[in-house]
Scaffold this motif. Sequence first.
Motif, PDB file in Angstrom:
ATOM      1  N   MET A  40       0.724  -1.292  -0.004  1.00  0.00           N
ATOM      2  CA  MET A  40      -0.030   0.004   0.038  1.00  0.00           C
ATOM      3  C   MET A  40       0.929   1.335   0.107  1.00  0.00           C
ATOM      4  N   ARG A  41       1.409   1.506  -1.144  1.00  0.00           N
ATOM      5  CA  ARG A  41       2.324   2.448  -1.332  1.00  0.00           C
ATOM      6  C   ARG A  41       1.454   3.967  -1.020  1.00  0.00           C
ATOM      7  N   HIS A  42       0.185   3.815  -1.522  1.00  0.00           N
ATOM      8  CA  HIS A  42      -0.447   5.170  -1.494  1.00  0.00           C
ATOM      9  C   HIS A  42      -0.895   5.777  -0.266  1.00  0.00           C
ATOM     10  N   ARG A  43      -0.606   4.991   0.629  1.00  0.00           N
ATOM     11  CA  ARG A  43      -1.066   5.485   2.074  1.00  0.00           C
ATOM     12  C   ARG A  43      -0.117   6.478   2.659  1.00  0.00           C
ATOM     13  N   LYS A  44       0.983   6.792   1.715  1.00  0.00           N
ATOM     14  CA  LYS A  44       1.941   7.795   2.391  1.00  0.00           C
ATOM     15  C   LYS A  44       1.581   9.111   1.405  1.00  0.00           C
ATOM     16  N   SER A  45       0.517   9.084   0.426  1.00  0.00           N
ATOM     17  CA  SER A  45       0.204  10.414   0.060  1.00  0.00           C
ATOM     18  C   SER A  45      -0.651  11.081   0.743  1.00  0.00           C
ATOM     19  N   TYR A  46      -0.450  12.556   0.170  1.00  0.00           N
ATOM     20  CA  TYR A  46      -1.105  13.556   0.908  1.00  0.00           C
ATOM     21  C   TYR A  46      -2.712  13.358   0.982  1.00  0.00           C
ATOM     22  N   ILE A  47      -3.134  13.286  -0.416  1.00  0.00           N
ATOM     23  CA  ILE A  47      -4.718  12.999  -0.365  1.00  0.00           C
ATOM     24  C   ILE A  47      -5.288  11.901   0.480  1.00  0.00           C
ATOM     25  N   TYR A  48      -4.492  10.665   0.526  1.00  0.00           N
ATOM     26  CA  TYR A  48      -4.892   9.549   1.393  1.00  0.00           C
ATOM     27  C   TYR A  48      -5.146  10.083   2.949  1.00  0.00           C
ATOM     28  N   ARG A  49      -3.923  10.675   3.171  1.00  0.00           N
ATOM     29  CA  ARG A  49      -3.950  11.046   4.750  1.00  0.00           C
ATOM     30  C   ARG A  49      -4.867  11.933   5.084  1.00  0.00           C
ATOM     31  N   PHE A  50      -4.973  13.153   4.297  1.00  0.00           N
ATOM     32  CA  PHE A  50      -5.919  14.040   4.699  1.00  0.00           C
ATOM     33  C   PHE A  50      -7.506  13.567   4.505  1.00  0.00           C
ATOM     34  N   ALA A  51      -7.956  12.754   3.354  1.00  0.00           N
ATOM     35  CA  ALA A  51      -8.903  12.272   3.552  1.00  0.00           C
ATOM     36  C   ALA A  51      -9.807  11.300   4.541  1.00  0.00           C
ATOM     37  N   TRP A  52      -8.459  10.422   5.030  1.00  0.00           N
ATOM     38  CA  TRP A  52      -8.685   9.674   6.212  1.00  0.00           C
ATOM     39  C   TRP A  52      -8.975  10.595   7.413  1.00  0.00           C
ATOM     40  N   GLY A  53      -8.170  11.756   7.507  1.00  0.00           N
ATOM     41  CA  GLY A  53      -8.399  12.505   8.624  1.00  0.00           C
ATOM     42  C   GLY A  53      -9.866  13.312   8.644  1.00  0.00           C
ATOM     43  N   GLU A  54      -9.881  13.582   7.551  1.00  0.00           N
ATOM     44  CA  GLU A  54     -11.348  14.362   7.368  1.00  0.00           C
ATOM     45  C   GLU A  54     -12.670  13.485   7.845  1.00  0.00           C
ATOM     46  N   ALA A  55     -12.220  12.058   7.289  1.00  0.00           N
ATOM     47  CA  ALA A  55     -13.467  11.092   7.441  1.00  0.00           C
ATOM     48  C   ALA A  55     -13.535  10.661   9.091  1.00  0.00           C
ATOM     49  N   VAL A  56     -12.233  10.473   9.725  1.00  0.00           N
ATOM     50  CA  VAL A  56     -12.144  10.424  11.166  1.00  0.00           C
ATOM     51  C   VAL A  56     -12.743  11.514  11.879  1.00  0.00           C
ATOM     52  N   PHE A  57     -12.457  12.690  11.576  1.00  0.00           N
ATOM     53  CA  PHE A  57     -13.222  13.883  12.375  1.00  0.00           C
ATOM     54  C   PHE A  57     -14.568  13.935  12.036  1.00  0.00           C
ATOM     55  N   ARG A  58     -15.079  13.783  10.865  1.00  0.00           N
ATOM     56  CA  ARG A  58     -16.422  13.569  10.478  1.00  0.00           C
ATOM     57  C   ARG A  58     -17.197  12.693  11.695  1.00  0.00           C
ATOM     58  N   VAL A  59     -16.638  11.451  11.858  1.00  0.00           N
ATOM     59  CA  VAL A  59     -17.179  10.476  12.598  1.00  0.00           C
ATOM     60  C   VAL A  59     -17.002  10.737  14.114  1.00  0.00           C
ATOM     61  N   SER A  60     -15.967  11.350  14.429  1.00  0.00           N
ATOM     62  CA  SER A  60     -15.597  11.779  15.617  1.00  0.00           C
ATOM     63  C   SER A  60     -16.814  12.804  16.223  1.00  0.00           C
ATOM     64  N   LEU A  61     -17.020  13.677  15.454  1.00  0.00           N
ATOM     65  CA  LEU A  61     -17.944  14.702  15.794  1.00  0.00           C
ATOM     66  C   LEU A  61     -19.413  14.159  16.099  1.00  0.00           C
ATOM     67  N   THR A  62     -19.787  13.193  15.074  1.00  0.00           N
ATOM     68  CA  THR A  62     -20.996  12.717  15.289  1.00  0.00           C
ATOM     69  C   THR A  62     -21.256  11.597  16.202  1.00  0.00           C
ATOM     70  N   GLY A  63     -20.067  10.865  16.416  1.00  0.00           N
ATOM     71  CA  GLY A  63     -20.113   9.652  17.013  1.00  0.00           C
ATOM     72  C   GLY A  63     -19.461   9.758  18.649  1.00  0.00           C
ATOM     73  N   SER A  64     -19.292  10.757  19.247  1.00  0.00           N
ATOM     74  CA  SER A  64     -18.583  11.187  20.440  1.00  0.00           C
ATOM     75  C   SER A  64     -17.319  10.284  20.727  1.00  0.00           C
ATOM     76  N   MET A  65     -16.598  10.047  19.551  1.00  0.00           N
ATOM     77  CA  MET A  65     -15.328   9.179  19.861  1.00  0.00           C
ATOM     78  C   MET A  65     -14.158   9.999  19.876  1.00  0.00           C
ATOM     79  N   SER A  66     -14.145  11.565  19.678  1.00  0.00           N
ATOM     80  CA  SER A  66     -13.093  12.123  19.568  1.00  0.00           C
ATOM     81  C   SER A  66     -12.263  12.349  20.787  1.00  0.00           C
ATOM     82  N   ASP A  67     -13.086  12.317  21.889  1.00  0.00           N
ATOM     83  CA  ASP A  67     -12.232  12.471  23.242  1.00  0.00           C
ATOM     84  C   ASP A  67     -11.536  11.342  23.539  1.00  0.00           C
ATOM     85  N   LEU A  68     -12.212   9.970  23.161  1.00  0.00           N
ATOM     86  CA  LEU A  68     -11.611   8.801  23.489  1.00  0.00           C
ATOM     87  C   LEU A  68     -10.316   8.553  22.487  1.00  0.00           C
TER      88      LEU A  68
END
Lengths: 125, 533
Positions: B1-29
């Motif tokens: 999985m070479r593409h996991r180092k790419s910028y787009i991948y990392r930021f898309a993942w971060g955005e996704a997790v952030f969205r989930v964190s806000l709605t799923g109250s998992m961010s503090d954890l």
Amino acid sequence: MRIKMSQSSPLQEALDTCIVILNDVILYDTDATIISEVIACLSSAVRCGVGLATRVSAAQSIVQIVERYPKFLVKGSAGESSTTKAFTSVVWVLTQMSSAIAISLKKSITSAFGALSKVEFNIGI
Amino acid sequence: MRHRKSYIYRFAWGEAVFRVSLTGSMSDLFLKQIEEEIILGSKIENDGVGILDKSMYCVWLLILTKELIHPDVDFNQKQPLSFDLFKRLLLLFLKLLKENDVFIQDICCYGICYLYYISRKERLYLTQCLNELTGTNDACIRNYVTELVISTLTREKRSNQPVGYTVAGTASDNTAISTTTNNATSPENRNTTTTENRDPLLQAAAVAAAELGVNLTFVADEFGNSNRTEQIPQDYVIYSTVCKLVRKTKSNDILFLVLSLIKRDPTLSLPSNQSMLAKYSAPFTYYESNSEIDTFMKISRTVVDILPTLYHAKFDPNNTVRPVMIDLWKTMINKFISQHEFSILDLIQSKIVTYLIQCLHSKLWRDREAACLAFESFLPQRSWSISIFPFLNELFCSGLRVLDDVRDSTRLSALSFMKVLCNHMERACNPVESCELTVDTAIKAIIPLILEKGLIHTSPEARGLCLGLLSKIIRVSKTISAIRKWLPNIISILIESMSALEPQTLQYMQFHTTRLRISDEELGISCILSLII
């Protein structure tokens, strides 16, 4: 060869330019006290200067100035005392240090002696 | 999985997790788990987020911090940004800044800049919290952030300091693959979608990412603590230089402006990542005051005050520091100065010359060398009457002093600077290039300097330079009356200098030829040989 090397340097060129500028100076300064000041500096360089090139250049400069501006160095002019001083210095070097100086320096100082003698001769006449 | 180092991948993942964190109250954890792993050093293998890469943490923290700028975004609980969260985020970024990874360092720099930006926006609220914490009334949240960052960058043990700025390399195959992340149907991706026992957070992230148009796939093995092969050459000087600059200019904003400009990861320069960079890069933090009534002119005046220091820093002899300082200079000029760079330099040329002269006397060789290089670049095309003549004495004497420096590179820089200065002096004495009044005043000022200070200087380079300058001035100004009164002195010095080409030892020997039993011919040959060799 040492003399040739020093005479082909930019310093010699600047020195020649300075002597040429003296020509412009006497147009404005009728007493030409500057000529006597320059001769005084050169005579002390001939007598006490350090380095062959310095003393040869000083002697040659004396020749140039004496031949260019004799009327400012004769008896009764502002340059009289400095001419006498230069003559004394040249004679002292030729008599006291003749055995210790290089041939090229001896030739230059003899030329200066000749040039100054001409002026003194005029004074004497 | 070479593409996991790419910028787009990392930021898309971060955005996704952030969205989930806000709605799923998992961010503090999630934040607590990150703190445990990064600050306490505990490893949570194959459990929750512990298997993730630290670069992913950084991205998530950056996105979280970026969103906290907006006052309508709440974090977990429905309340504004607390001082506790602010401090936790800052400490996390400072800890991650020490990672030996250019990507993580870049993201941490951006995150710290966002926090500094927030400290200005929510200054009153956070300052009150800080005052309560410290028990004082004069604590300032901006200074608190600055002190923490400077302390991390400079005061810790060298082994604990951040690795520092490095010269950007070129994009490699591993880091440059950014376009493949959008290709959801690539064979490589299809082969990695069958991972079982996946973390629920990761599954949620994948779903959220799909909404963003990016197909994310996670393989547990891929997120283990892989060995970093890209070791960064260590160079700590950039941060310490910036911290010194902050102390000199008394402007904290400079530090964060430099941090926001840092782009070490070569993928940042790829055209495909420019839009991503524009979205996530650090905010422009330079602003002296929070007051709403500050006008552009007032800010510009403040900037002008620190420009001489920045101009000097632009010529730092260190190859690592110089590009950063040039970037900083360009940013400041473009952002705050409406005129062209040359025009603004014209306006503040006296201030710059004064400051650079001070630097010529600095105890640090880097300052002296930078001042020489700055003068070499600054003086050409500057006005003689404004930039040089009022400071001629200081410029000439300081330049001669640096010509005798202990360091070779500084001496070379000083020689270049003095050549430029001598060119100016020669032009000022030339009646063809300058007016008569300028030539007269210039000769009156320059000739005594050369005769009384230059030609008797201890450094042979200085003496040679002055002799050359003197002969040039005589050549160009022979028609000027001002030089006439100096003629006896000049002729005397030129006559004495005729022997300066020969070594002093041989000149001494000529008075002792009899005692040393050397003939004049032998002495002459020695002199010639010394000149030729």
